[in-house]
Enzyme design. Structure first.
Site, mmCIF file in Angstrom:
data_model
loop_
_atom_site.group_PDB
_atom_site.id
_atom_site.type_symbol
_atom_site.label_atom_id
_atom_site.label_comp_id
_atom_site.label_asym_id
_atom_site.label_seq_id
_atom_site.Cartn_x
_atom_site.Cartn_y
_atom_site.Cartn_z
ATOM 1 N N LYS B 79 0.856 -1.184 0.000
ATOM 2 C CA LYS B 79 0.000 0.000 0.000
ATOM 3 C C LYS B 79 0.896 1.240 0.000
ATOM 4 C CE LYS B 79 -3.882 1.795 2.815
ATOM 5 N NZ LYS B 79 -4.689 1.536 4.037
ATOM 6 N N SER B 154 -9.699 1.263 2.931
ATOM 7 C CA SER B 154 -8.825 2.044 2.086
ATOM 8 C C SER B 154 -7.735 1.248 1.365
ATOM 9 C CB SER B 154 -8.157 3.130 2.923
ATOM 10 O OG SER B 154 -7.273 2.561 3.871
ATOM 11 N N SER B 178 -9.822 -1.038 7.118
ATOM 12 C CA SER B 178 -9.197 -0.837 5.805
ATOM 13 C C SER B 178 -8.411 -2.016 5.258
ATOM 14 C CB SER B 178 -8.286 0.394 5.839
ATOM 15 O OG SER B 178 -9.048 1.567 5.774
#
Lengths: 95, 486
Positions: B79, B154, B178
């Protein structure tokens, strides 16, 4: 609860955000809606309840205060939008 | 079966046997990304050179009979919230465009030391604020199971890249769901470890009392193996717990016979998708059939979790994001007159709408006269929510619930409805507030072939038992072997 434009401007100033007039209007409405939703917490009796800061440890841990290498100045400055020698340069501070 | 369809541990076995090289695996991922990422848009940037160099070094270690870890040579993705030395890191925000970190996050160092080639940086909601990747400044990611739908957020780029087999596994972060919600929406296993289990040093901060790093992978064993590499104390993170990690794969096949599994009545609510509810209830019956005992438990403060979260997380974010001021890195509004105007203009231009909204909300909640009524009160309610879990865990070994109330929704569908978007985290965020570990496990599909996730919540530092509970279910079904049709 309805936030006024003046309150929105005050908060934006605290947060150092130069909002547009449209954003001021939009955030007044949207923040008011969120504040209405979170007002639900006021109905709970929290007297005598300790606040949580660290969820799993009693407190944060401190490490021994020993010197260790840190970033050399040129690496620390490598991302600076504007620099002067070994310093970050900023626009005029006193207006 | 394509090379990229292998699990991390299957690939590792082939690497260990000399049947495949890490360079071959890395090239296969690059080819796969070239083939599908135009549609999926999981990557913000690929690091082809860095990944291939790491793969070559790994092959040399394997050849010398000296692998750095069981996953040496297995390509993964990160990420874009993890600092990677020399590789641009933006947190999907314009304000960090062009930012080249001068050092690696601790977890990135650990993965590099373990020999895993890092394929690149994956899309996310801007500063991890969102549940759909739609708040990314660089455009949304698409769900490999249905390209017109969100992969969740996310950590949506991480989820989509693993589900689309562009990487074998990934790291995400989880502040209110997330990791788990995108894992549920893309048929992955995603684990948010106990608060303090994994170092956050060098991980861009959102809400520091809630943020935690964790693995996302296609199988339970892969998730355990990836967690093993990052679960350790880090003196550079003062919230990191000095708790030794067990061997997460040792007891993986231990089954659930004799375990007590809690079913919280507050987690089966009106408005839940009926197919999600039916599938999760079917999974609960499976656990009973496998020898576990289901126990109804109550978490009475659940209905306050959303409000608590939406005060604490923005308040902490408004403080953490004060550092983006155009002085030391990232964007600067160059035409501003004076320092104050430069701050205001830089932040106005650099942050997207959702980030500004949360900064405004958090600044308001922390401002003079409101701290006690909002932030402090929310911290106290948080204590009540933690106590709910402590009481429940006196009766049960783990708690089961849906991960997300709905399967993957269409991109754009909830973009204008703030509170509907915030509701996506209703089952996942109490876990962050309590600091306990949470895992999402594939447990079935809707009629239109969208994945459904089962959430397993555990006691602090009880990740090994949660993985064992997940593995017991995985063994009885083929869900984690099903591949996204992209």
């Amino acid at each position: 609860m309805k936030l006024t434009i003046e309150q929105v401007r005050h908060v934006a100033n605290l947060a150092r955000l130069s909002l547009t007039p449209e954003e001021e209007q939009r955030y007044a409405t949207q923040l008011s809606a969120v504040l209405d939703a979170v007002a639900q917490l006021q109905e709970l009796d929290v007297s005598g309840v300790e606040p949580t800061s660290h969820a799993t440890l009693a407190s944060s841990l401190l490490r021994e205060d020993v010197t260790r290498p840190s970033l050399p100045p040129e690496k620390g400055l490598a991302n600076a939008p504007v620099k002067m020698g070994t310093s970050f340069a900023v626009p005029k501070i006193i207006e | 079966m394509a090379l990229t369809d292998l699990s991390m541990l299957e690939l590792a076995a082939k690497l260990a046997a000399g049947a495949l090289s890490s360079v071959e695996a890395t090239r296969a991922c690059l080819a796969r990304a070239a083939q599908v990422d135009g549609k999926v848009k999981a990557f913000l940037r690929l690091d082809e050179k860095g990944a291939l160099a790491a793969a070559e070094a790994s092959d040399a270690r394997r050849k010398a009979g000296n692998p750095a870890s069981p996953l040496d040579g297995v390509p993964i993705g990160l990420k874009d919230i993890f600092l990677t030395e020399g590789v641009e890191t933006t947190c999907a925000s314009r304000i960090l465009q062009g930012f080249i970190p001068p050092y690696d996050a601790t977890v990135v160092s650990l993965l590099k030391q373990a020999g895993l080639p890092i394929m690149g940086k994956l899309n996310m909601d801007e500063f991890a604020m969102g549940s759909s990747t739609e708040s990314s400044a660089y455009g949304p990611t698409h769900n490999p199971w249905a390209l017109d739908r969100t992969p969740g957020g996310s950590s949506g780029g991480s989820a989509a890249a693993v589900a689309a087999r562009e990487v074998f596994g990934a790291l995400g972060t989880d502040t209110g769901g997330s990791i788990r919600q995108p894992a549920a929406l893309t048929n992955l296993v995603g684990l948010k470890p106990t608060y303090g289990r994994v170092s956050r040093y060098g991980v861009i901060a959102f809400a520091s009392s809630l943020d935690q790093v964790g693995p996302m992978a296609r199988t339970v064993a892969d998730t355990a193996a990836l967690l093993q590499l990052i679960a350790r104390h880090d003196p550079l993170d003062s919230t990191s717990a000095p708790v030794e990690a067990p061997d997460y794969r040792e007891d993986l096949e231990g089954g659930v016979r004799g375990l007590k599994l809690g079913v919280p009545r507050e987690y089966f609510i009106d408005g839940m998708d009926p197919e999600v509810e039916a599938t999760v209830r079917e999974a609960l019956r499976d656990y009973e059939r496998m020898g576990a005992t289901l126990v109804e438990v109550s978490l009475p403060h659940t209905k306050y979790a959303l409000a608590t979260y939406y005060l604490l997380a923005p308040a902490e974010a408004s403080s953490n994001l004060a550092r983006y001021d155009g002085v030391r890195y990232g964007l600067r509004a160059k035409d501003a007159k004076g320092l104050r105007e430069m701050y205001g203009q830089t932040r106005e231009r650099g942050f997207g709408a959702e980030v500004k909204r949360r900064i405004m909300l958090g600044t308001y909640a922390l401002s003079a006269g409101y701290y006690d009524a909002y932030y402090l009160r929310a911290q106290k309610v948080r204590t009540l929510i933690r106590q709910d879990f402590s009481r429940a865990f006196e009766q049960v070994d783990a708690i089961l619930s849906p991960t997300s109330p709905v399967p993957a929704f269409k991109l754009g569908e909830k973009a204008d409805d703030l509170l509907a978007m915030y509701l996506m985290d209703v089952f996942t965020l109490p876990c962050n507030l309590a600091g306990i570990p949470g895992l999402s496990l594939p447990c079935g599909f809707t009629k239109s072939n969208l994945p459904i996730g089962l959430q397993i919540l555990g006691k602090p530092f009880d990740e090994a038992r949660m993985l064992r509970i997940a593995r017991a279910f995985e063994r009885e079904h083929d869900f984690t072997r099903r591949l996204a049709p992209v």
